[in-house]
Design an enzyme around this catalytic site. Sequence first.
Site, short mmCIF file in Angstrom:
data_model
loop_
_atom_site.label_atom_id
_atom_site.label_comp_id
_atom_site.label_asym_id
_atom_site.label_seq_id
_atom_site.Cartn_x
_atom_site.Cartn_y
_atom_site.Cartn_z
N MET A 343 0.32 -0.84 -0.12
CA MET A 343 0.22 0.22 -0.13
C MET A 343 1.38 1.22 0.14
SD MET A 343 -2.23 -1.59 -0.06
CE MET A 343 -3.78 -0.27 -0.34
N ASP A 362 10.21 3.15 5.77
CA ASP A 362 9.99 1.62 6.21
C ASP A 362 11.39 1.61 6.85
OD1 ASP A 362 10.34 -0.94 5.83
OD2 ASP A 362 8.54 -0.92 4.23
N VAL A 419 1.50 1.06 7.50
CA VAL A 419 2.37 -0.13 8.98
C VAL A 419 1.89 -1.27 8.49
CG1 VAL A 419 4.28 1.45 8.71
CG2 VAL A 419 2.42 0.34 11.03
N GLU A 421 -0.88 -4.23 9.79
CA GLU A 421 -1.98 -3.95 10.58
C GLU A 421 -2.73 -4.83 12.28
OE1 GLU A 421 -4.03 -2.36 9.34
OE2 GLU A 421 -5.63 -2.93 9.72
N LYS A 426 1.22 0.45 15.41
CA LYS A 426 0.71 1.43 14.57
C LYS A 426 0.92 2.66 15.90
CE LYS A 426 -2.62 -0.35 10.84
NZ LYS A 426 -2.27 0.29 9.76
N SER A 448 -7.06 -0.91 7.84
CA SER A 448 -8.72 -1.03 6.78
C SER A 448 -9.44 -1.85 8.16
CB SER A 448 -8.12 -2.31 5.67
OG SER A 448 -7.16 -2.88 5.43
N GLU A 481 -11.17 6.20 1.10
CA GLU A 481 -12.84 6.18 2.14
C GLU A 481 -11.85 7.48 3.44
OE1 GLU A 481 -13.35 2.37 3.33
OE2 GLU A 481 -15.54 2.94 3.98
N ASN A 519 -15.74 -1.84 2.99
CA ASN A 519 -15.74 -3.88 4.13
C ASN A 519 -16.34 -4.13 4.05
OD1 ASN A 519 -13.38 -3.47 2.49
ND2 ASN A 519 -12.17 -3.23 3.74
P1 NAD Z 1 2.87 -4.89 3.79
O1 NAD Z 1 2.73 -6.10 4.72
O2 NAD Z 1 3.20 -4.87 2.20
O3 NAD Z 1 3.46 -3.96 4.15
C1 NAD Z 1 3.60 -3.47 5.27
C2 NAD Z 1 5.19 -2.11 5.71
O4 NAD Z 1 5.33 -1.72 6.87
C3 NAD Z 1 6.41 -3.49 5.03
O5 NAD Z 1 7.21 -2.60 4.09
C4 NAD Z 1 7.03 -3.32 6.84
O6 NAD Z 1 8.44 -3.24 6.35
C5 NAD Z 1 7.08 -1.78 7.01
N1 NAD Z 1 6.71 -1.63 8.71
C6 NAD Z 1 6.09 -2.36 9.44
N2 NAD Z 1 6.11 -2.09 11.13
C7 NAD Z 1 7.21 -0.35 10.60
C8 NAD Z 1 7.33 0.41 11.20
N3 NAD Z 1 7.99 0.45 12.46
N4 NAD Z 1 8.11 1.31 10.67
C9 NAD Z 1 8.78 1.21 9.16
N5 NAD Z 1 8.14 0.70 8.40
C10 NAD Z 1 7.53 -0.67 9.09
O7 NAD Z 1 1.21 -4.46 3.73
P2 NAD Z 1 0.24 -3.60 2.98
O8 NAD Z 1 -0.81 -4.96 2.56
O9 NAD Z 1 0.93 -2.54 2.28
O10 NAD Z 1 -0.59 -3.25 4.43
C11 NAD Z 1 -0.22 -2.05 4.88
C12 NAD Z 1 -0.89 -1.00 5.80
O11 NAD Z 1 -2.26 -1.09 4.63
C13 NAD Z 1 -2.26 -2.36 7.04
O12 NAD Z 1 -2.74 -1.14 7.70
C14 NAD Z 1 -3.63 -3.13 5.61
O13 NAD Z 1 -4.16 -2.88 7.09
C15 NAD Z 1 -3.63 -1.51 5.58
N6 NAD Z 1 -4.28 -1.87 3.96
C16 NAD Z 1 -4.16 -3.22 3.01
C17 NAD Z 1 -5.15 -2.36 2.37
C18 NAD Z 1 -4.44 -4.11 1.21
O14 NAD Z 1 -5.70 -4.26 0.25
N7 NAD Z 1 -3.24 -4.67 1.42
C19 NAD Z 1 -5.89 -1.59 1.59
C20 NAD Z 1 -6.47 -1.14 2.77
C21 NAD Z 1 -5.58 -0.70 3.81
#
Ligand code: NAD
Length: 738
Positions: A343, A362, A419, A421, A426, A448, A481, A519
């Site tokens: 994301m 990251d 980051v 979920e 967070k 989400s 959203e 959702n």
């Molecule tokens: P992902 O696992 O692909 O990416 C998360 C990233 O965050 C990773 O690169 C990780 O290294 C990094 N990270 C973790 N802890 C960290 C920290 N303390 N400091 C800096 N970086 C850190 O996950 P994603 O699918 O990109 O989802 C990220 C967020 O977006 C989540 O909250 C998820 O619920 C939300 N989201 C996801 C989707 C989806 O379809 N995947 C859709 C909407 C929202």
Amino acid sequence: MTVQTTSDFTMSTDAEGVATITWDVPGKSMNVMSLQGFADLDALVGQALADAGVKGIVITSGKDSFAGGMDLNIIAGMRDGAGDDPARGLFDGVMNMHAVLRRIERAGMDPKTLKGGKPIAAALPGTALGIGLEIPLACHRIFAADNPRAKIGLPEIMVGIFPGAGGTTRLARKLGAMGASPLLLEGKLNDPKKAKAAGVIDEVVPAEELLAAAKAWVLAAKDADIVKPWDQKGYKMPGGTPYHPAGYMTFVGASAMVNGKTMGVYPAARALLSAVYEGALVPFDTALRIEARWFVNVLMNPSSGAMIRSLFINKEALEKGANRPAVADQKVTQVGVIGAGMMGAGIALVSALAGIRVVLIDATQEAADKGKAYTTAYMDKGIARKAATEEKKAQVLGLITATTDYAALAGCDLIVEAVFEDMGVKAEVTKKVEAVVGPDCVFATNTSTLPITALAKASARPEQFIGIHFFSPVDKMALVEIIRGKKTGDVAVAKALDYVRQIRKTPIVVNDARFFYANRCIIPYINEGIRMLAEGVAPALIENAAKLVGMPLGPLQLVDETSIDLGVKIAKATKAAMGEDYPDDAVDAVLFAMADQGRLGRKANAGFYAYDDKGQRLGLWEGLQAAYPQAIIQPELVTVQHRLLFAQVLEAVRALEAGVLTDIREGDVGAILGWGFAPWSGGPFSWLDMLGAPYAAERCDALSATFGARFATPALLREMADKGQSFYGRFGGARDAA
Ligand code: NAD
């Protein structure tokens, strides 16, 4: 030289006797046609034709484009404004439009000898869409300025209608059914050179020579030059009519294509095809009548008005800030994106594309670089398609700083956190960010599933804490959203809205509740599909019923795409939060069993569907039959469809009742853009309005008696049924009080 003006058109006649009619709607950047405008154009053309001093006419525009089309508000309101017998009223109105354009086309010539008419040329300085091309098509020659950014075409089909001012009949006769098909059926737009190559327009000339070229043609034109092929004896439609062997192939193919693509739920494409087919068999003026009848048929179908209302009028209103609090401009100059995963990488890309500086953070430099590489790959693809250049790529990449150093966030006015979920992760990120950013910076989370109000507890300034929920893939999905937590302030909402506007997406603003809006509605859709599978409903029936009612993916395919383990994770978290009230154990039994077998969906090449080694979906997994034997008696198609649709729309109604949604326009637009809810319907509330509250409530009563309390009629719907109200009637634009 004489000059005449109406509000939208000016006519001036030069010394050589060429009358130039210039279209220039005051106060608009692009011309749009109104009913009055149409009458004014007719009057001016009539005057020029009657004036012995006028040798010919050029119709042009005073703007850098010709016209964007008909005012969509007029089309959306045509049915309601057409009197007690709307079909008759509409038909008369459309036939009047045909008469005006036919007067231009015949230009005063003797209908028998085809002599004595005055040449009329259209001179298009730029974009000419919809009625903006139908008028030129009625003229005798179309000149366009060599403006590669101009778009020429008939995009009506994208709005749920089709070209109804003769464009359908004229283009089909000019190009043949095959040649006209991408333009009419897909709404394909061309730049002037391509439009000329396709035969839509006649001449492309340098912009500064446009008017002179058109005038020169008008002065030189002979009687024969201004008679359209279809008004000449012995006219044959290019490529053949339906009973010609070649024409036959085209029409059979087009019919199969239209029904395959639209699944029969979009009335406009079928009506368009019927107008072309039937029109091809009769003389031109009869063909116009047929076109008018089909056009009225589409306008009378509530789907066309609902689609225009949601997908154009209301979508645009939301994009322009219909629900933006009245605070100063909050344009974002530098955004910090925390988490460079799937994301975060997408959020960084769309921000940089909008010219916003991005600090992409990251936990490791490698992960941050990988996130930035997503933009590199995106731009490379664009360059390969000739949609981008090396310079543009360098410029966009130059806006993104990939780092692990939180101190780099200091100048950001907005943070979007993406980051893992996880509440703890967070919360820690929120604190680390707030330690370095300025006091006005707004902090947004892309969560989400986690409540915004709970996440805001980690913030020292919860009024500046908000949810900005993107959909995946971020660069393709148009909806964002925005979620207000309990303490979120107006400035944060405005900031989020201004940011979404900058990245050219469509926002909805909702209040904080489990799964927010999108959702919340889509999960019951998936669950209902899985529930039916467990009950013994044939999986092919479930999937096809969904597609035949306009859902882009069946529920089983959708859960395969989003992954079954994510479904398991959400189910477990929801059950933990709801405890005894949790209603979805029957669904979980199926989901958990699939997950236990490693059938996690597309990403595992195994789910409710089977896939080959390359990830190509083959068909429904054969093992489903053994695990969930099919009942001997299968439900009616419409019962399956109602279960799938009501599962979603009842959540939308409950979200409105609970004050999560505050504007039904957002509920409708968000549903179509967010999860592809049957676009033909205009969205959940538009669909309920089509059914009418009394019938909708009756269906809910029947469904809940047979299938369970999840279909119980919401109190709001019951009350509306009793009072004979509709959602758009009661809530109009926004929700006053539920
Ligand atoms: P992902 O696992 O692909 O990416 C998360 C990233 O965050 C990773 O690169 C990780 O290294 C990094 N990270 C973790 N802890 C960290 C920290 N303390 N400091 C800096 N970086 C850190 O996950 P994603 O699918 O990109 O989802 C990220 C967020 O977006 C989540 O909250 C998820 O619920 C939300 N989201 C996801 C989707 C989806 O379809 N995947 C859709 C909407 C929202």
